[in-house]
Design a protein around this motif. Structure first.
Motif, mmCIF file in Angstrom:
data_model
loop_
_atom_site.group_PDB
_atom_site.id
_atom_site.type_symbol
_atom_site.label_atom_id
_atom_site.label_comp_id
_atom_site.label_asym_id
_atom_site.label_seq_id
_atom_site.Cartn_x
_atom_site.Cartn_y
_atom_site.Cartn_z
ATOM 1 N N LYS A 26 0.832 -1.199 0.000
ATOM 2 C CA LYS A 26 0.000 0.000 0.000
ATOM 3 C C LYS A 26 0.870 1.254 0.000
ATOM 4 O O LYS A 26 0.679 2.164 -0.795
ATOM 5 C CB LYS A 26 -0.938 0.018 1.203
ATOM 6 C CG LYS A 26 -1.845 1.229 1.256
ATOM 7 C CD LYS A 26 -2.730 1.190 2.500
ATOM 8 C CE LYS A 26 -3.735 2.313 2.530
ATOM 9 N NZ LYS A 26 -3.181 3.609 2.820
ATOM 10 N N SER A 27 1.850 1.303 0.887
ATOM 11 C CA SER A 27 2.697 2.495 0.960
ATOM 12 C C SER A 27 3.565 2.632 -0.286
ATOM 13 O O SER A 27 3.853 3.743 -0.723
ATOM 14 C CB SER A 27 3.555 2.488 2.226
ATOM 15 O OG SER A 27 4.444 1.401 2.224
ATOM 16 N N SER A 34 3.400 9.516 -5.929
ATOM 17 C CA SER A 34 4.058 10.790 -5.659
ATOM 18 C C SER A 34 5.302 10.958 -6.538
ATOM 19 O O SER A 34 5.561 12.047 -7.053
ATOM 20 C CB SER A 34 4.407 10.945 -4.177
ATOM 21 O OG SER A 34 5.386 10.032 -3.781
ATOM 22 N N GLU A 35 6.057 9.893 -6.758
ATOM 23 C CA GLU A 35 7.234 9.961 -7.637
ATOM 24 C C GLU A 35 6.833 10.247 -9.081
ATOM 25 O O GLU A 35 7.502 11.011 -9.777
ATOM 26 C CB GLU A 35 8.036 8.654 -7.567
ATOM 27 C CG GLU A 35 8.811 8.484 -6.294
ATOM 28 C CD GLU A 35 9.885 9.546 -6.122
ATOM 29 O OE1 GLU A 35 10.749 9.694 -7.006
ATOM 30 O OE2 GLU A 35 9.850 10.241 -5.090
ATOM 31 N N LYS A 64 0.230 17.646 -1.243
ATOM 32 C CA LYS A 64 0.018 16.396 -0.495
ATOM 33 C C LYS A 64 0.205 15.181 -1.396
ATOM 34 O O LYS A 64 0.726 14.151 -0.952
ATOM 35 C CB LYS A 64 -1.369 16.378 0.150
ATOM 36 C CG LYS A 64 -1.453 17.220 1.395
ATOM 37 C CD LYS A 64 -2.815 17.092 2.042
ATOM 38 C CE LYS A 64 -2.853 17.876 3.349
ATOM 39 N NZ LYS A 64 -4.134 17.713 4.038
ATOM 40 N N ILE A 65 -0.208 15.281 -2.660
ATOM 41 C CA ILE A 65 0.005 14.179 -3.602
ATOM 42 C C ILE A 65 1.499 14.014 -3.846
ATOM 43 O O ILE A 65 2.025 12.907 -3.850
ATOM 44 C CB ILE A 65 -0.747 14.418 -4.921
ATOM 45 C CG1 ILE A 65 -2.262 14.445 -4.693
ATOM 46 C CG2 ILE A 65 -0.396 13.326 -5.939
ATOM 47 C CD1 ILE A 65 -3.061 14.950 -5.879
ATOM 48 N N GLY A 68 3.173 12.358 -0.900
ATOM 49 C CA GLY A 68 2.644 11.053 -0.513
ATOM 50 C C GLY A 68 1.696 11.108 0.663
ATOM 51 O O GLY A 68 1.235 10.081 1.141
ATOM 52 N N GLU A 69 1.385 12.323 1.148
ATOM 53 C CA GLU A 69 0.449 12.460 2.267
ATOM 54 C C GLU A 69 -0.981 12.137 1.846
ATOM 55 O O GLU A 69 -1.773 11.678 2.655
ATOM 56 C CB GLU A 69 0.462 13.891 2.803
ATOM 57 C CG GLU A 69 1.613 14.217 3.701
ATOM 58 C CD GLU A 69 1.498 15.627 4.219
ATOM 59 O OE1 GLU A 69 0.528 15.910 4.958
ATOM 60 O OE2 GLU A 69 2.364 16.447 3.870
ATOM 61 N N GLN A 70 -1.305 12.426 0.590
ATOM 62 C CA GLN A 70 -2.662 12.187 0.080
ATOM 63 C C GLN A 70 -2.823 10.693 -0.131
ATOM 64 O O GLN A 70 -2.161 10.108 -0.981
ATOM 65 C CB GLN A 70 -2.856 12.939 -1.248
ATOM 66 C CG GLN A 70 -4.250 12.859 -1.814
ATOM 67 C CD GLN A 70 -5.229 13.744 -1.072
ATOM 68 O OE1 GLN A 70 -4.854 14.793 -0.573
ATOM 69 N NE2 GLN A 70 -6.454 13.328 -1.009
#
Length: 101
Positions: A26-27, A34-35, A64-65, A68-70
């Motif tokens: 998932k992470s 994000s990358e 946030k995207i 990676g926060e989103q």
């Protein structure tokens, strides 16, 4: 006969645990998103603010995207972001292709 056994790395050992593997996958998907956004923004030389204005999102959402926060992003927003950077999303299965507009 001399047989060699491979010692598993810590990562390989952890990936054998279903709970760890699920959390990692998932992470990792969030990291890839994000990358990807960082790469297409850099290639098109778009700032967070200019991209946000172009696609009708707040700069905070774009940031946030990028970081990676989103945790989730609407498909329509992702399509708009990629279009703003000159990309088009295509679903492909065998020879069949569907353009996402």
């Amino acid at each position: 006969m001399n047989t060699m056994t491979k010692t598993l790395s810590t990562f390989e050992q952890e990936m054998k645990k279903p709970k760890f593997k699920k959390a990692f996958e998932k992470s990792y998907k969030e990291f890839l998103l994000s990358e990807l956004l960082l790469a297409i923004m850099a290639e098109d030389e778009k700032s967070v603010r200019s991209l946000a204005a172009e696609v009708g999102l707040s700069p905070t959402v774009i940031q946030k995207i990028r970081t990676g926060e989103q945790e989730d992003i609407k498909l329509r927003n992702f399509i708009n972001i990629t279009h703003a950077c000159g990309y088009h999303l295509i679903l492909k299965k065998g020879k069949a292709r569907i353009n996402l507009n």
